[in-house]
Motif scaffolding. Structure first.
Motif, PDB file in Angstrom:
ATOM      1  N   UNK A 396       0.831  -1.210   0.000  1.00 11.36           N
ATOM      2  CA  UNK A 396       0.000   0.000   0.000  1.00 11.36           C
ATOM      3  C   UNK A 396       0.865   1.259   0.000  1.00 11.36           C
ATOM      4  N   UNK A 397       2.034   1.188   0.665  1.00  9.55           N
ATOM      5  CA  UNK A 397       2.944   2.335   0.616  1.00  9.55           C
ATOM      6  C   UNK A 397       3.410   2.579  -0.819  1.00  9.55           C
ATOM      7  N   UNK A 398       3.707   1.519  -1.548  1.00  5.29           N
ATOM      8  CA  UNK A 398       4.167   1.663  -2.930  1.00  5.29           C
ATOM      9  C   UNK A 398       3.113   2.349  -3.792  1.00  5.29           C
ATOM     10  N   UNK A 399       1.834   2.172  -3.450  1.00  7.51           N
ATOM     11  CA  UNK A 399       0.772   2.823  -4.207  1.00  7.51           C
ATOM     12  C   UNK A 399       0.707   4.325  -3.927  1.00  7.51           C
ATOM     13  N   UNK A 400       1.151   4.727  -2.731  1.00  2.00           N
ATOM     14  CA  UNK A 400       1.091   6.142  -2.351  1.00  2.00           C
ATOM     15  C   UNK A 400       2.376   6.895  -2.640  1.00  2.00           C
ATOM     16  N   UNK A 401       3.491   6.200  -2.708  1.00  2.29           N
ATOM     17  CA  UNK A 401       4.795   6.856  -2.748  1.00  2.29           C
ATOM     18  C   UNK A 401       5.017   7.759  -3.959  1.00  2.29           C
ATOM     19  N   UNK A 402       4.718   7.335  -5.202  1.00  2.00           N
ATOM     20  CA  UNK A 402       5.028   8.211  -6.341  1.00  2.00           C
ATOM     21  C   UNK A 402       4.371   9.585  -6.245  1.00  2.00           C
ATOM     22  N   UNK A 403       3.104   9.625  -5.871  1.00  2.00           N
ATOM     23  CA  UNK A 403       2.420  10.917  -5.744  1.00  2.00           C
ATOM     24  C   UNK A 403       2.985  11.716  -4.578  1.00  2.00           C
ATOM     25  N   UNK A 404       3.371  11.033  -3.512  1.00  2.00           N
ATOM     26  CA  UNK A 404       3.995  11.717  -2.376  1.00  2.00           C
ATOM     27  C   UNK A 404       5.282  12.402  -2.821  1.00  2.00           C
ATOM     28  N   UNK A 405       6.116  11.672  -3.548  1.00  4.85           N
ATOM     29  CA  UNK A 405       7.400  12.220  -4.011  1.00  4.85           C
ATOM     30  C   UNK A 405       7.169  13.398  -4.944  1.00  4.85           C
ATOM     31  N   UNK A 411       6.748  21.115  -4.037  1.00  3.50           N
ATOM     32  CA  UNK A 411       6.729  22.101  -2.959  1.00  3.50           C
ATOM     33  C   UNK A 411       8.121  22.481  -2.478  1.00  3.50           C
ATOM     34  N   UNK A 412       9.159  21.897  -3.091  1.00  2.00           N
ATOM     35  CA  UNK A 412      10.524  22.245  -2.698  1.00  2.00           C
ATOM     36  C   UNK A 412      10.915  21.698  -1.348  1.00  2.00           C
ATOM     37  N   UNK A 413      10.436  20.508  -1.028  1.00  2.00           N
ATOM     38  CA  UNK A 413      10.730  19.885   0.267  1.00  2.00           C
ATOM     39  C   UNK A 413      11.420  18.537   0.021  1.00  2.00           C
ATOM     40  N   UNK A 414      12.740  18.566  -0.236  1.00  7.07           N
ATOM     41  CA  UNK A 414      13.448  17.351  -0.630  1.00  7.07           C
ATOM     42  C   UNK A 414      13.478  16.281   0.453  1.00  7.07           C
TER      43      UNK A 414
END
Length: 428
Positions: A396-405, A411-414
């Protein structure tokens, strides 16, 4: 008392101006409150004892600041049996009403396989301000403390100005589950609850009505603690047709006018002859009312009678956004269901606002000064907090990660982006 007719030219403008009139806190009150808060925060209990001498003309010590358990028991026992029974009756109804408001915790798994939810928990400590003097009402204690106890708040600290504690107030505190009572009032009491002062430990939220100094203090400490609302003068609108007994409606209008010279009572009716009979009944009742001086000042300065088609009453009520509105009609829902802005609505000829103040079960701590447009009355929810819950496994994390990144980089928050990317084996 102002008179308005819906069919007169300029009604909309003149009525709007009347509704928009404000009763602001004087600037000098806020200046005094600022200094009191600063003194209590810096000096603690010594400031409380000094203000007791200066403002309340009472000599207290740190040892006598707290009302003892023996004093509470003795005072409650001095309350008449009839009043104790009424307090128990009211408390049971208030408790039952508010317990029905308890929200449910939830956990669920969404389409991405993420487990989400929320849980509710009570505040740890709440402070209740109870006015003294003539305004020392047991109902104030019940309406503020019973919902807090029903929510599961473990510590309920009551503050009230020094002086003789009314037996009914002590009986209500005992019935409602108040855990401690302190002889301190005014802005200094709010400061003690917000910041702590000697034996008075700070709380998480302050509720309860007070005078202009208390209200100004609550405004200033908000953020350090939560508050319920910034209470203004009492308000009532009564929508009534000519089939009502004018004495009943006059009594309902005066039930709020007697609270304070700044309170507001408004009658909306489609029957001019009935309105005249109500006005006459108000005069008769004022002459015999023990609280007549305050009630007359309120009625003459802030009262109003509006002659308008009853079908227009919901829009007029919404414009006023009152604390209380009564629909004294045979089929009240027809109009009341169209009202969007009111603290509490009372339906029918046998539902005066007074029952809501005491024993109906609903809370009488309600928004005033048109705040009903954006806020609600005190409830169980005021004494609860909601905590969000998020649980992910690798899939489930893998499903959320790309959009999170993507959003973090936009937003300039590396570091945010890396926190997600590193779990995908990226960005090491």
């Amino acid at each position: 008392m102002r008179r308005f007719r819906f069919d007169q030219p300029g009604f909309s403008d003149t009525f709007s101006a009347f509704v928009a009139e404000r009763r602001e806190t004087p600037e000098e009150v806020d200046a005094i409150v600022r200094d009191v808060l600063a003194a209590v925060r810096a000096e603690g209990v010594s400031a409380l004892l000094r203000y007791a001498r200066e403002f309340d003309k009472v000599e207290l010590t740190e040892a006598t600041l707290r009302v003892s358990a023996a004093e509470i028991a003795e005072g409650a026992a001095a309350c008449s049996a009839e009043v104790r029974e009424a307090i128990a009756f009211a408390a049971a109804r208030i408790r039952a009403y508010h317990e029905r408001q308890r929200p449910a915790d939830q956990r669920f798994v969404d389409a991405a396989g993420v487990e989400l939810g929320w849980r509710w928990g009570p505040l740890e400590a709440v402070g209740i301000y109870v006015p003294g003097g003539r305004a020392a009402y047991p109902s104030t204690v019940l309406m503020n403390a019973v919902p807090a106890a029903a929510a599961g708040v473990g510590r309920i600290a009551m503050v009230t100005p020094p002086g003789r504690l009314q037996p009914a107030v002590l009986a209500a505190a005992k019935e409602a589950g108040v855990t401690e009572i302190w002889r301190v009032g005014g802005a200094q009491a709010v400061a003690a609850l917000a910041y702590g002062a000697g034996p008075i430990r700070p709380v998480d939220k302050i509720v309860g009505p007070g005078n202009a100094f208390v209200t100004a203090a609550k405004r200033r400490v908000y953020g350090a603690v939560g508050i319920d609302a910034l209470a203004g003068p009492s308000e009532i609108v009564v929508v009534a047709d000519g089939a009502n007994d004018p004495d009943w409606i006059a009594a309902d209008l005066l039930s709020q006018a007697e609270h304070d010279p700044a309170a507001q009572s408004i009658l909306i009716t489609d029957d001019a002859a009935f309105a005249a009979r109500v006005e006459a009944a108000v005069e008769v009742q004022l002459s015999a009312l023990a609280t007549g001086a305050d009630a007359r000042a309120s009625w003459e300065t802030h009262g109003a009678v509006v002659i308008a088609p009853l079908d227009e009453s919901p829009a007029l009520v919404d414009q006023i956004a009152p604390e209380h509105v009564e629909f004294a009609l045979d089929h009240p829902e027809r109009l009341a269901d169209r009202v969007r802005h009111a603290g509490a609505i009372f339906l029918g000829r046998h539902a005066p606002e007074a029952v809501g103040d005491y024993v109906a079960g609903s809370n009488h701590v309600l928004p005033t000064s048109r705040a009903a447009r954006f806020s609600s009355g005190l409830s169980l929810h005021d004494f609860l907090k909601r905590t969000s819950i998020v649980k992910c496994d690798a899939a489930s994390f893998a499903a959320l990660a790309p959009a999170t990144i993507a959003l973090a980089e936009a937003e300039g928050l590396p570091a945010h982006a890396r926190s997600a990317a590193i779990r995908l084996g990226q960005g090491r």
